[in-house]
Design an enzyme around this catalytic site. Structure first.
Site, mmCIF file in Angstrom:
data_model
loop_
_atom_site.group_PDB
_atom_site.id
_atom_site.type_symbol
_atom_site.label_atom_id
_atom_site.label_comp_id
_atom_site.label_asym_id
_atom_site.label_seq_id
_atom_site.Cartn_x
_atom_site.Cartn_y
_atom_site.Cartn_z
ATOM 1 N N LEU A 1 6.671 3.225 1.527
ATOM 2 C CA LEU A 1 7.528 2.055 1.711
ATOM 3 C C LEU A 1 8.615 2.269 2.759
ATOM 4 C CD1 LEU A 1 7.847 1.288 -2.102
ATOM 5 C CD2 LEU A 1 6.248 0.289 -0.466
ATOM 6 N N MET B 1 0.844 -1.197 0.000
ATOM 7 C CA MET B 1 0.000 0.000 0.000
ATOM 8 C C MET B 1 0.883 1.252 0.000
ATOM 9 S SD MET B 1 -3.452 -0.917 2.001
ATOM 10 C CE MET B 1 -2.875 -0.593 3.653
ATOM 11 N N GLY B 2 2.152 1.087 -0.358
ATOM 12 C CA GLY B 2 3.036 2.245 -0.487
ATOM 13 C C GLY B 2 3.548 2.751 0.845
ATOM 14 N N LEU C 1 8.851 -2.483 11.756
ATOM 15 C CA LEU C 1 8.620 -1.394 10.810
ATOM 16 C C LEU C 1 7.180 -1.454 10.313
ATOM 17 C CD1 LEU C 1 11.847 -1.128 8.641
ATOM 18 C CD2 LEU C 1 11.324 -0.152 10.859
ATOM 19 N N HIS D 1 9.319 -3.382 3.375
ATOM 20 C CA HIS D 1 8.932 -3.605 1.967
ATOM 21 C C HIS D 1 10.177 -3.887 1.119
ATOM 22 C CE1 HIS D 1 5.615 -0.830 3.369
ATOM 23 N NE2 HIS D 1 4.917 -1.841 2.892
ATOM 24 N N GLY E 1 4.971 -10.073 4.251
ATOM 25 C CA GLY E 1 5.772 -9.962 5.469
ATOM 26 C C GLY E 1 5.116 -10.710 6.626
ATOM 27 N N ARG F 1 2.549 2.929 9.563
ATOM 28 C CA ARG F 1 1.812 3.717 10.562
ATOM 29 C C ARG F 1 2.712 4.248 11.676
ATOM 30 N NH1 ARG F 1 -2.605 -0.172 9.305
ATOM 31 N NH2 ARG F 1 -4.298 1.059 8.427
HETATM 32 O O1 PAF Z 1 -0.159 -5.706 3.565
HETATM 33 C C1 PAF Z 1 -0.602 -4.796 2.834
HETATM 34 O O2 PAF Z 1 0.051 -3.772 2.596
HETATM 35 C C2 PAF Z 1 -1.998 -4.928 2.227
HETATM 36 O O3 PAF Z 1 -2.864 -5.556 3.097
HETATM 37 C C3 PAF Z 1 -1.974 -5.628 0.857
HETATM 38 C C4 PAF Z 1 -1.506 -7.053 0.956
HETATM 39 C C5 PAF Z 1 -1.097 -4.854 -0.110
HETATM 40 C C6 PAF Z 1 -3.405 -5.655 0.276
HETATM 41 O O4 PAF Z 1 -3.908 -4.380 0.108
#
Ligand code: PAF
Length: 280
Positions: free
Chosen positions: A33, A30-31, A184, A37, A147, A187
């Site tokens: 990062l 969801m960015g 990490l 990530h 993760g 939020r």
């Molecule tokens: O873990 C996340 O960031 C989200 O739940 C995902 C897997 C990208 C789905 O929107």
């Protein structure tokens, strides 16, 4: 790195590579990062010929009272990180591309979705399962990277793949932590300096739970130990602590085999989650 916003464009870019038998690794995000990530992208880069990362803040997995609108976003920074990490395709659709019409089909794994996170966020995993299945159908990856930090999400997606015979391998990457133990999370940016200082108490409580489990305590005693440790931190407000089977999310009393110790707590308005897998 090719930045793609349309499903058709991504499919057209991947098709010749798939026909040439190049393996495709996919990291859904969801960015906003962080190094967690990056670890997923690194793992995909090491194991696959082609790396696809999606950045999509999925409205379906947020309840109306949650932080969809204010969820942190920084597209330019995300692009720089992903390009440096060796991403081949960044898929960054808008909401209308993923949900062009009212959704009449939803995907749910109810048995795994109503406890722990689902207790506080009852519609969350239905939103996750729906978007993840859509993304899998768009990308058709050979391997998908998640993760361990979101341990219940891993269980839901694993079961989704098993039940629907999805031809892909799920790869689970260990949680990346700050030096003081805080997992990490995008939020973490919401935390005030005082809350940030208090936030590792969540991980430290789980560590105490791990010690109790290794010492032979039963599930309910381990859970009580985690709860007690979180309660010791004045800035933390416990949401839940649980000792569960990592595949079924059912509470475990007799602690043998693989066990997941999980907890969630509020630091101010920010709700953080964490978990540890213990092999007993
Ligand atoms: O873990 C996340 O960031 C989200 O739940 C995902 C897997 C990208 C789905 O929107």
């Amino acid at each position: 790195m090719q930045v793609v916003t349309r499903i058709a464009e991504l499919r057209a870019g991947l098709e010749p590579l798939r026909r040439a038998s190049r393996s495709i690794g996919f990291v859904p995000t969801m960015g906003y990062l962080h190094r967690g990530h990056e670890a997923l992208v690194r793992a995909a880069r090491e194991e696959c010929d082609v790396v696809v990362v999606s950045v999509f803040v999925n409205p379906l997995q947020f309840a109306p009272n949650e932080d969809f609108e204010s969820y942190p976003r920084d597209s330019e920074r995300d692009r720089a990180i992903l390009s440096a990490a060796g991403t081949d395709f960044l898929f960054q659709p808008d909401v209308a591309e993923i949900y062009p019409r009212q959704l009449l089909t939803e995907v749910a794994v109810p048995e795994l979705s109503h406890t722990l996170e689902g207790g506080t966020r009852p519609t969350h995993f239905q939103g996750v399962a729906t978007v993840v299945l859509k993304l899998f159908h768009i990308v058709w990856p050979d391997k998908a990277y998640f993760g361990q930090k979101d341990g219940q999400q891993v269980a839901v997606v694993r079961r989704l793949c098993q039940d629907l015979d999805l031809p892909l391998e799920l790869r689970v990457v260990p949680t990346v932590r700050e030096p003081d133990g805080l997992a990490l999370s995008s939020r973490n940016v919401y935390l005030s300096p005082e809350q940030r200082e208090a936030a590792p108490s969540l991980y430290l409580a789980l560590e105490k739970g791990r010690e109790a489990a290794l010492a032979g305590m039963e599930g309910s005693a381990v859970q009580a130990e985690i709860e007690r440790r979180i309660a010791e931190e004045p800035l933390a407000r416990l949401d839940y602590a649980a000792v569960v089977d990592p595949d079924t999310m059912q509470p475990k009393a007799d602690l043998t085999g693989r066990v997941m110790l999980a907890a969630a707590a509020y630091f101010g308005k920010t709700r953080l989650i964490d978990n540890l897998i213990v092999d007993l």
